[in-house]
Design a protein around this motif. Structure first.
Motif, PDB file in Angstrom:
ATOM      1  N   SER A 152     -31.591 -13.913  21.517  1.00 49.56           N
ATOM      2  CA  SER A 152     -31.751 -15.018  22.451  1.00 49.56           C
ATOM      3  C   SER A 152     -30.944 -16.256  22.080  1.00 49.56           C
ATOM      4  CB  SER A 152     -33.221 -15.376  22.632  1.00 49.56           C
ATOM      5  OG  SER A 152     -33.754 -15.874  21.440  1.00 49.56           O
ATOM      6  N   LYS A 153     -30.581 -16.416  20.812  1.00 50.35           N
ATOM      7  CA  LYS A 153     -29.788 -17.614  20.530  1.00 50.35           C
ATOM      8  C   LYS A 153     -28.928 -17.485  19.280  1.00 50.35           C
ATOM      9  CE  LYS A 153     -33.652 -20.144  18.455  1.00 50.35           C
ATOM     10  NZ  LYS A 153     -34.320 -21.440  18.509  1.00 50.35           N
ATOM     11  N   GLU A 154     -27.930 -18.368  19.219  1.00 53.17           N
ATOM     12  CA  GLU A 154     -26.963 -18.325  18.119  1.00 53.17           C
ATOM     13  C   GLU A 154     -27.367 -19.235  16.971  1.00 53.17           C
ATOM     14  OE1 GLU A 154     -23.172 -19.279  19.851  1.00 53.17           O
ATOM     15  OE2 GLU A 154     -23.226 -17.537  21.196  1.00 53.17           O
ATOM     16  N   VAL A 155     -28.056 -20.316  17.298  1.00 56.55           N
ATOM     17  CA  VAL A 155     -28.430 -21.280  16.254  1.00 56.55           C
ATOM     18  C   VAL A 155     -29.926 -21.151  15.983  1.00 56.55           C
ATOM     19  CG1 VAL A 155     -28.496 -23.716  15.600  1.00 56.55           C
ATOM     20  CG2 VAL A 155     -26.593 -22.846  16.974  1.00 56.55           C
ATOM     21  N   TYR A 156     -30.240 -20.795  14.755  1.00 64.53           N
ATOM     22  CA  TYR A 156     -31.645 -20.647  14.377  1.00 64.53           C
ATOM     23  C   TYR A 156     -32.191 -21.969  13.846  1.00 64.53           C
ATOM     24  CZ  TYR A 156     -31.986 -15.521  14.790  1.00 64.53           C
ATOM     25  OH  TYR A 156     -32.060 -14.240  15.248  1.00 64.53           O
ATOM     26  N   GLU A 157     -33.484 -22.168  14.059  1.00 63.87           N
ATOM     27  CA  GLU A 157     -34.131 -23.406  13.626  1.00 63.87           C
ATOM     28  C   GLU A 157     -35.220 -23.094  12.603  1.00 63.87           C
ATOM     29  OE1 GLU A 157     -36.123 -25.532  16.749  1.00 63.87           O
ATOM     30  OE2 GLU A 157     -36.801 -27.102  15.366  1.00 63.87           O
ATOM     31  N   TYR A 158     -35.114 -23.727  11.443  1.00 66.23           N
ATOM     32  CA  TYR A 158     -36.122 -23.561  10.390  1.00 66.23           C
ATOM     33  C   TYR A 158     -36.784 -24.900  10.126  1.00 66.23           C
ATOM     34  CZ  TYR A 158     -33.074 -19.507   9.752  1.00 66.23           C
ATOM     35  OH  TYR A 158     -32.313 -18.398   9.970  1.00 66.23           O
ATOM     36  N   PRO A 159     -38.036 -25.064  10.513  1.00 65.64           N
ATOM     37  CA  PRO A 159     -38.675 -26.378  10.346  1.00 65.64           C
ATOM     38  C   PRO A 159     -39.046 -26.705   8.894  1.00 65.64           C
ATOM     39  CG  PRO A 159     -40.156 -24.838  11.460  1.00 65.64           C
ATOM     40  CD  PRO A 159     -38.867 -24.113  11.244  1.00 65.64           C
ATOM     41  N   ASN A 160     -39.153 -25.694   8.035  1.00 61.62           N
ATOM     42  CA  ASN A 160     -39.488 -25.901   6.617  1.00 61.62           C
ATOM     43  C   ASN A 160     -40.794 -26.655   6.427  1.00 61.62           C
ATOM     44  OD1 ASN A 160     -37.037 -24.654   5.781  1.00 61.62           O
ATOM     45  ND2 ASN A 160     -35.989 -26.514   6.415  1.00 61.62           N
ATOM     46  N   ASN A 161     -41.707 -26.368   7.313  1.00 63.64           N
ATOM     47  CA  ASN A 161     -43.006 -27.004   7.235  1.00 63.64           C
ATOM     48  C   ASN A 161     -43.916 -26.161   6.336  1.00 63.64           C
ATOM     49  OD1 ASN A 161     -45.384 -28.314   7.737  1.00 63.64           O
ATOM     50  ND2 ASN A 161     -45.571 -27.582   9.845  1.00 63.64           N
ATOM     51  N   GLN A 162     -43.482 -25.984   5.100  1.00 62.85           N
ATOM     52  CA  GLN A 162     -44.277 -25.216   4.130  1.00 62.85           C
ATOM     53  C   GLN A 162     -43.932 -25.724   2.743  1.00 62.85           C
ATOM     54  OE1 GLN A 162     -41.876 -21.592   5.650  1.00 62.85           O
ATOM     55  NE2 GLN A 162     -42.651 -20.861   3.686  1.00 62.85           N
ATOM     56  N   GLN A 163     -44.814 -25.428   1.801  1.00 65.11           N
ATOM     57  CA  GLN A 163     -44.664 -26.012   0.471  1.00 65.11           C
ATOM     58  C   GLN A 163     -43.416 -25.515  -0.261  1.00 65.11           C
ATOM     59  OE1 GLN A 163     -47.015 -24.296  -2.756  1.00 65.11           O
ATOM     60  NE2 GLN A 163     -48.345 -23.485  -1.190  1.00 65.11           N
ATOM     61  N   ALA A 164     -43.059 -26.238  -1.307  1.00 61.95           N
ATOM     62  CA  ALA A 164     -41.893 -25.907  -2.121  1.00 61.95           C
ATOM     63  C   ALA A 164     -41.960 -24.459  -2.575  1.00 61.95           C
ATOM     64  CB  ALA A 164     -41.849 -26.823  -3.344  1.00 61.95           C
ATOM     65  N   THR A 165     -40.877 -23.726  -2.374  1.00 60.59           N
ATOM     66  CA  THR A 165     -40.858 -22.335  -2.797  1.00 60.59           C
ATOM     67  C   THR A 165     -39.456 -21.761  -2.749  1.00 60.59           C
ATOM     68  OG1 THR A 165     -41.972 -20.202  -2.541  1.00 60.59           O
ATOM     69  CG2 THR A 165     -41.290 -21.308  -0.522  1.00 60.59           C
ATOM     70  N   THR A 166     -39.349 -20.518  -3.156  1.00 58.56           N
ATOM     71  CA  THR A 166     -38.077 -19.824  -3.166  1.00 58.56           C
ATOM     72  C   THR A 166     -38.107 -18.755  -2.089  1.00 58.56           C
ATOM     73  OG1 THR A 166     -38.044 -20.121  -5.555  1.00 58.56           O
ATOM     74  CG2 THR A 166     -36.440 -18.573  -4.628  1.00 58.56           C
ATOM     75  N   LEU A 167     -37.369 -18.982  -1.023  1.00 57.16           N
ATOM     76  CA  LEU A 167     -37.242 -17.970   0.016  1.00 57.16           C
ATOM     77  C   LEU A 167     -35.865 -17.330  -0.138  1.00 57.16           C
ATOM     78  CD1 LEU A 167     -38.615 -20.044   3.048  1.00 57.16           C
ATOM     79  CD2 LEU A 167     -39.902 -18.623   1.456  1.00 57.16           C
TER      80      LEU A 167
END
Ligand code: C2O
Ligand code: CU
Ligand code: CU
Length: 534
Positions: A152-167
């Motif tokens: 559905s889209k080319e630009v992904y959005e990551y809000p990062n509304n989560q605690q500090a971590t390693t993804l």
């Protein structure tokens, strides 16, 4: 695959890359993936354009360059770093060739009648909207020329509304995830927050991400990936294999590297990004690790560990204190399998202490909220199962359903659920399956052994009360008592997890993170639905 192999002019490998015993260990310095600069930065967002392309990559001092697929042409991909609640926008661009250099099994879901080189990027462990999650059918080819049904889209959005971590981010295209990740499409994504930054943990050059992958090379140095099962399946060639275990260990893109350290504390964020293999990691001098975090962030308090298991896609955040070691000492990070021992990399205490180590291993890391069992709206009972596919190959599944079967796991928005996942697959290979849920970080409640024979006789798929437990529930390991997005579902046991399906509704997935299993239908839809009334 010869024609695709990139060689520098006149390069002749110094060793035979296909014979691991000829490859000298600990001769290459550990590369640290560089942190990517955004193309644009606003008040509370950063925008990146990341291009997937072919590149020649030097895995070892004595190899010639090897063809890989890399984000921005580098392997592993560049690290994306952000603060919590700062949004990241990423335009993922596919500039890969149309034909894959690894053997594509055209019989697998998604691979039939579709272009060979398809890509879609998943940010593993992130709480994001479904359109930015990298659904396996949201793939696209070069220049978005062809796209999958969910694109559905080319630009992904990551809000990062989560605690500090390693993804970590990696490819997730239907039916070829195992090939794209093996080809190099994986990188780190690190979220920081103010709590983490206030703790006095080792930081900057003392905070090191390690991505571990096992790989096998052909004698010309190109990447080897099996094209068929043994004995070969006569109807499908190339054919997916049940497991792939590489013959060398690659960390941050180098085969058996070394890392020079100062006599002080370091923080290592360790990711197992291998296709199939799980490891039990330890240090050769018997020294302990101080674990500070799991997949989803910091633990409540540090845990001292002599060794720990790390299955595919799991992350562990540890501190290693080299301050008791003498200049010139070396320590090897290796694995502790029962019948064989594998070196991963080496630490050399060779750098002078730049300044006094003021970093600490804090007593408390953060308040660790516990998801309450009594709040669970539903207990879902699920079973790892197997069957034969159309070509007579063994196929692993979840609840006896294929990926294309209609969604059955449909938690309500904002509800808490307990998932009890039974693994009756105790015949060899008798392995744990690292089960991963998108969208959520969950907690492990316990694991409980059950009688597999009666279970199989009764042909339980969605099992109910008839299960015969042969022991009491066992608490998760000390190293697992935090937020997780992957859990080892061990053979002969029911593994219980609890999750809160919040913030988004829509189509996600859950699957085994052994990539060979995931590509061959050990993956199911996970649909979070809106509830209209109670
Ligand atoms: Cu790491 Cu569904 O993936
Ligand atoms: Cu994921
Ligand atoms: Cu599996």
């Amino acid at each position: 695959m010869k024609e695709n192999h990139l060689t520098e002019d006149n390069c002749v490998p110094e060793v035979n890359p296909s014979i691991p015993s000829t490859i000298p260990k600990f001769v290459d310095e550990l590369p640290i993936p560089k942190v990517l600069n955004p193309d644009k930065r606003g008040n509370n967002y950063a925008y990146y354009e990341i291009e997937m392309k072919c590149a020649g990559h030097k895995f070892h001092r004595d190899f010639c360059k090897t063809l890989v697929y890399g984000y921005n042409g580098i392997y592993p991909g560049p690290t994306i770093e952000t603060m919590k609640d700062q949004a990241v926008y990423a335009k993922w661009i596919n500039n890969l060739p149309l034909k894959h250099f690894l053997p594509v099994d055209k019989s697998l879901h998604g691979a039939i009648d579709n272009p060979e080189v398809r890509t879609v990027v998943h940010l593993h462990g992130a709480n994001v909207a479904p359109e930015s999650d990298g659904f396996p059918e949201a793939w696209f080819t070069r220049n978005y020329e062809f796209t999958g049904s969910s694109f559905s889209k080319e630009v992904y959005e990551y809000p990062n509304n989560q605690q500090a971590t390693t993804l970590w981010y990696h490819d997730h295209s239907l039916g070829i995830t195992r090939l794209n990740v093996y080809a190099g499409l994986a990188g780190f994504y690190i979220i920081h927050d103010f709590n983490e930054l206030s703790l006095g943990l080792p930081k900057d050059e003392y905070d090191i991400p390690l991505i571990i992958q096992d790989k096998t090379f052909n004698s010309d140095g190109s990447l080897f990936y099996p094209s068929n099962t043994t004995p070969p399946n006569k109807y499908v060639n190339p054919s997916v294999v049940r497991a792939f275990i590489g013959a060398t260990m690659v960390v941050n893109g180098k085969v058996w590297p070394y890392f020079k350290v100062e006599p002080r504390k370091y923080r290592f964020r360790i990711l197992n990004a291998s296709n199939t293999n799980g490891y039990v990691l330890k240090l050769s001098n018997g020294q302990s690790f101080y674990q500070i975090g799991t997949d989803g962030g910091l633990l409540g308090e540090p845990v001292k560990l002599e060794s720990f298991p790390l299955d595919p896609a799991e992350r562990i955040d540890v501190i290693i204190d080299f301050s008791k070691l003498k200049h010139g000492d070396t320590v090897i990070l290796n694995t502790e399998e029962t019948d064989f021992k594998v070196d991963v990399m080496q630490f050399k205490v060779e750098l002078p202490l730049k300044y006094k180590d003021r970093s600490v291993i804090p007593k408390k890391l953060r308040p660790m909220e516990k998801l309450d069992k009594d709040m669970a709206k539903r207990i879902r009972r699920l079973t790892l199962s197997q069957s034969l596919d159309h070509y007579g190959r063994n196929m692993l599944m979840l609840n006896n359903k294929m990926f294309s079967d209609p969604a059955t796991e449909m938690p309500e928005y904002d509800s808490i659920e307990i998932w009890e996942i039974a693994n009756p697959l105790v015949n060899p290979p008798n392995v744990s399956h690292p089960i991963h849920l998108h969208l959520v970080q969950f907690q492990i409640l316990n694991r409980q052994p059950f009688d597999v024979n009666t279970f199989n006789e009764k042909k339980f798929i969605e099992y109910g009360t008839g299960i015969d437990y042969t022991g009491a529930p066992v608490d998760p390991d000390p190293s697992e008592r935090g937020w997780k997005d992957v859990v080892r579902v061990e053979p002969g046991k029911v593994t219980r997890i609890i999750a809160h399906f919040k913030n988004y509704t829509g189509d996600y997935i859950w699957h085994c993170h052994i990539l060979e299993h995931e590509d061959h239908d050990m993956m199911r839809p996970l649909r979070v639905i809106k509830k209209y009334c109670d």
